[in-house]
Design an enzyme around this catalytic site. Sequence first.
Site, mmCIF file in Angstrom:
data_model
loop_
_atom_site.group_PDB
_atom_site.id
_atom_site.type_symbol
_atom_site.label_atom_id
_atom_site.label_comp_id
_atom_site.label_asym_id
_atom_site.label_seq_id
_atom_site.Cartn_x
_atom_site.Cartn_y
_atom_site.Cartn_z
ATOM 1 N N SER A 1 1.133 -1.172 -0.233
ATOM 2 C CA SER A 1 0.412 -0.615 0.049
ATOM 3 C C SER A 1 0.197 1.111 -0.030
ATOM 4 C CB SER A 1 -1.003 -0.109 1.022
ATOM 5 O OG SER A 1 -0.336 0.425 2.117
ATOM 6 N N ARG B 1 0.204 3.167 -3.027
ATOM 7 C CA ARG B 1 -0.293 4.379 -3.300
ATOM 8 C C ARG B 1 0.370 5.480 -3.599
ATOM 9 N NH1 ARG B 1 -0.285 4.160 1.680
ATOM 10 N NH2 ARG B 1 -2.450 3.387 2.438
ATOM 11 N N ASN C 1 -0.928 7.590 -7.712
ATOM 12 C CA ASN C 1 -1.442 9.159 -7.541
ATOM 13 C C ASN C 1 -0.485 9.838 -8.541
ATOM 14 O OD1 ASN C 1 -3.417 10.134 -5.356
ATOM 15 N ND2 ASN C 1 -2.470 8.030 -4.310
#
Lengths: 157, 280
Positions: free
Chosen positions: B207, B211, B215
């Site tokens: 994660s 992440r 993004n």
Amino acid sequence: MTLSLGTLIGQTITFIVFVIFCKRYIWPPLINAMQERQKAIAEGLSSAEKAEQDLASAQERVADELKEAKGEAQKLLEQARARANQMVEEAKTEAREEGERIKEAARSEIDQEINRAKESLRGQVAALSVVGAEKILGDSVDAEKHSQLLSKLAEEL
Amino acid sequence: MASGEATSAEYIQHHLTNLTYGLDTQGNWAFAHETPYSMTFWTVNVDSMAWSIITGVVFAWLFYSGAKKATAGVPGPLQNAVEMIVDFIDDTTQSVFNHHNPLVAPLALTIFVWVWLMNFMDLIPVDWIPGLAAAAHIHYMKVVPTTDPNITMAMAFSVFALILYYSIKRKGMGGFFAELAFHPFPKLLMPVNLILEGVTLIAKPLSLGLRLFGNMYAGEMIFVLIALMFTGGIALGIFGGILQWGWAVFHVLIITLQAFIFSVLTIVYLTQAHDVEEEH
């Protein structure tokens, strides 16, 4: 966007190098400086507070002393005033006495003058009466014989 | 644009391709676009690594200059700026991490600033640096290292290694295993526990890295798409310019937020690694 082991390993090594560099050369001097400044500011603030307290107590003391001094001055002033009044009173009394005394002296002098004048008048009257009587009687009056009478006359005048 | 005749798809593809050097399947060391064969895993994304190191050096140089002359007296403007960030990270660390470990805060600072700088490359108009590179006959140039999952995952796995190291150091092998095996359910259901906790553990680096990658990749993609509008005439170009400006403003928030999330999650994960839990 495919797996690239070289990039993975390279980035891992780079990451470790930068973290170690940061931990050794960047973090400690900065955090120490900040903590030191924090301490200095805290000390400065507390000493300022202490100074403020000192000032307040000094002001209180000054006010106390000022009040005391004012009281003292008031007392002295009152004493002086009382003393002055007393002196004036004394001077007045003295002056009055002095005046009285002078008046007394003058009066006695006047009396003396009057008496002296009376004496001299009496003498002159006696002499005049003798002269008058001689004129009237055409004869001289024996001064010795009539001296009693004459002095009695002079006394009645 | 890299080349006037490129189609939109090619243009996008071009912007999403790394400059990769490495071993191809025929055993030759070559750039990926210069060899006719596909590449093995033994490659280096030269552009990602270069920009990662450049931004890292910028971070180290900036902060080192600030730290070198650090004084407890009146700080200069650089020291002030650097201290602001250090103070921010220090506060964040203090509020989350309640153990003693002098590595955590500098680690969080490095991650925050470095990731921010790497993300910041996203705000440079997408064609500038690749255009310059093309002029220098470098055909591919992806300037945002954090849009390369190899970069973000390398950092995430480094953090993961630290998580494992401190977990074992603090709790011992047995304690760490016990945490994984006996946790949500009673000891009888150990396999279930192991699966659940194992997934939780593996999810941490995944994660963390994905992440950030996701993004930044999406943000970069939108910049590339907006940049496509510049080929569509004046009206569309002006509209694209406005869009690019708006997205860049919004992106300032995103790059900061992503850098912050990465460093805070690192602190949180390390805190969990340090927490010696009570017997269940």
